[in-house]
Design a protein around this motif. Structure first.
Motif, short mmCIF file in Angstrom:
data_model
loop_
_atom_site.label_atom_id
_atom_site.label_comp_id
_atom_site.label_asym_id
_atom_site.label_seq_id
_atom_site.Cartn_x
_atom_site.Cartn_y
_atom_site.Cartn_z
N ALA A 140 -45.84 65.16 145.56
CA ALA A 140 -46.03 63.77 146.00
C ALA A 140 -44.68 63.15 146.38
O ALA A 140 -44.59 62.38 147.35
CB ALA A 140 -46.71 62.96 144.91
N GLY A 141 -43.65 63.49 145.63
CA GLY A 141 -42.31 63.00 145.94
C GLY A 141 -41.82 63.51 147.29
O GLY A 141 -41.16 62.80 148.05
N ILE A 142 -42.16 64.78 147.58
CA ILE A 142 -41.80 65.35 148.88
C ILE A 142 -42.50 64.59 150.00
O ILE A 142 -41.89 64.25 151.02
CB ILE A 142 -42.16 66.85 148.92
N GLY A 143 -43.78 64.27 149.80
CA GLY A 143 -44.52 63.51 150.81
C GLY A 143 -43.89 62.14 151.05
O GLY A 143 -43.80 61.68 152.20
N LYS A 144 -43.43 61.53 149.98
CA LYS A 144 -42.80 60.20 150.11
C LYS A 144 -41.50 60.30 150.92
O LYS A 144 -41.23 59.49 151.82
CB LYS A 144 -42.52 59.66 148.70
N ILE A 145 -40.70 61.31 150.60
CA ILE A 145 -39.44 61.53 151.34
C ILE A 145 -39.77 61.81 152.81
O ILE A 145 -39.15 61.27 153.73
CB ILE A 145 -38.64 62.70 150.72
N GLY A 146 -40.77 62.67 153.02
CA GLY A 146 -41.13 63.07 154.38
C GLY A 146 -41.61 61.90 155.22
O GLY A 146 -41.26 61.79 156.41
N ARG A 147 -42.40 61.03 154.63
CA ARG A 147 -42.87 59.86 155.39
C ARG A 147 -41.70 58.99 155.81
O ARG A 147 -41.66 58.46 156.91
CB ARG A 147 -43.89 59.06 154.57
N SER A 148 -40.71 58.84 154.90
CA SER A 148 -39.56 58.00 155.24
C SER A 148 -38.73 58.64 156.36
O SER A 148 -38.01 57.95 157.07
CB SER A 148 -38.69 57.77 154.00
N LEU A 149 -38.87 59.98 156.51
CA LEU A 149 -38.12 60.68 157.55
C LEU A 149 -38.96 60.90 158.81
O LEU A 149 -38.48 61.49 159.78
CB LEU A 149 -37.65 62.05 157.02
N GLY A 150 -40.23 60.46 158.79
CA GLY A 150 -41.09 60.61 159.96
C GLY A 150 -41.53 62.05 160.22
O GLY A 150 -41.71 62.45 161.38
N VAL A 151 -41.71 62.83 159.15
CA VAL A 151 -42.16 64.22 159.34
C VAL A 151 -43.55 64.24 159.98
O VAL A 151 -44.46 63.56 159.50
CB VAL A 151 -42.20 64.97 158.00
N PRO A 152 -43.73 65.01 161.06
CA PRO A 152 -45.05 65.09 161.70
C PRO A 152 -45.99 66.01 160.92
O PRO A 152 -46.18 67.18 161.28
CB PRO A 152 -44.72 65.64 163.09
N TYR A 153 -46.56 65.49 159.82
CA TYR A 153 -47.37 66.35 158.95
C TYR A 153 -48.60 66.92 159.65
O TYR A 153 -49.17 67.91 159.21
CB TYR A 153 -47.76 65.59 157.68
N GLU A 154 -49.01 66.28 160.76
CA GLU A 154 -50.16 66.82 161.49
C GLU A 154 -49.83 68.19 162.11
O GLU A 154 -50.74 68.95 162.46
CB GLU A 154 -50.62 65.83 162.58
N LEU A 155 -48.54 68.50 162.23
CA LEU A 155 -48.16 69.82 162.77
C LEU A 155 -48.10 70.89 161.68
O LEU A 155 -47.94 72.07 161.99
CB LEU A 155 -46.76 69.74 163.43
N THR A 156 -48.16 70.49 160.42
CA THR A 156 -47.96 71.45 159.33
C THR A 156 -49.28 72.09 158.90
O THR A 156 -50.36 71.55 159.14
CB THR A 156 -47.30 70.78 158.10
N TRP A 157 -49.15 73.22 158.24
CA TRP A 157 -50.33 73.95 157.76
C TRP A 157 -50.06 74.41 156.34
O TRP A 157 -49.03 75.03 156.07
CB TRP A 157 -50.63 75.17 158.64
#
Ligand SMILES: [Zn+2]
Length: 230
Positions: A172-189
């Motif tokens: 969950a912490g990784i997700g929080k960091i990623g959102r702040s960095l604009g990670v395109p999670y729709e591209l991930t699998w």
């Protein structure tokens, strides 16, 4: 000073790549085929490398992976459904989380990456092992990573270290960091089942959905069955 990021195509390594990019150190990614059941994550890794504008390197360890007994590599073993629980490799039946362990996967990947990093002139190998994996996967634990780092320095004459930005961070912490960095999670699998979309019932899908919806955020993933939050 640049990183070679081990990139599976999942949300954790995508976030590690984003962090490396933010630090101005993202040099290249290494994506490894180890006979995993779902090839979608390899396409995700290619898409993420393109998104971040870094060199994409691919190696094929499928004949290595095919020798291993794990539900992630052996199509005759079902991927257990439900949340992860503590599990030990070789212990328990087909429903045990232990069956998801790919023996020495992270150690093998890190050492494969070290030689390539040294060849290409990168001074860090980045791997996205995280705190929620420690109970089940022994080669993600801090004591293992510390030992690997000692070996990495010895084997590369002090030129390459192993960097684990999330070794004390939950998913969950990784997700929080990623959102702040604009990670395109729709591209991930993330899913280890072999279906056309994320299954929504395996432990990895449940962890992914839990992490991406933490804090009331929307999970962009398409699931066959929307996971129940744990
Ligand atoms: Zn799944």
């Amino acid at each position: 000073m640049s990183d070679l990021v081990l990139l599976s195509g999942g949300m954790d390594s995508a976030t590690a790549l984003a962090l490396s990019a933010q630090e101005g150190r993202a040099g290249a990614v290494l994506n490894i085929n180890y006979s995993q059941r779902n090839a979608a994550e390899i396409q995700s890794a290619r898409s993420l490398a393109e998104h971040y504008g870094v060199d994409y390197h691919f190696i094929d360890l499928s004949s290595w992976g095919a020798k291993l007994r794990s539900s992630f590599t052996d199509p005759t073993i079902d991927v257990p459904s439900g949340p992860y629980s503590n599990g030990v490799y070789g212990d328990g039946g087909a429903d045990s989380t232990g069956v998801t362990v790919v023996p020495s996967r992270n150690g093998t990947f890190v050492f494969a990456a070290l030689g390539i990093a040294q060849t290409l002139g990168h001074d860090r190998v980045v791997t996205a092992v995280h705190a929620d994996d420690h109970d089940v996967y022994p080669d993600t634990r801090p004591e293992f990573i510390a030992a690997v780092n000692t070996a990495a320095l010895l084997s590369t004459s002090g030129t390459v270290t192993v960097h684990t930005p999330f070794s004390r961070t939950s998913k969950a912490g990784i997700g929080k960091i990623g959102r702040s960095l604009g990670v395109p999670y729709e591209l991930t699998w993330s899913c280890y089942s072999a279906g056309p979309s994320h299954c929504g019932t395996c432990g990895t899908c449940i962890l992914r959905h839990d992490a991406l919806t933490a804090g009331g955020h929307t999970d962009p993933t398409v699931y066959a069955v929307v996971p129940e939050l744990v």
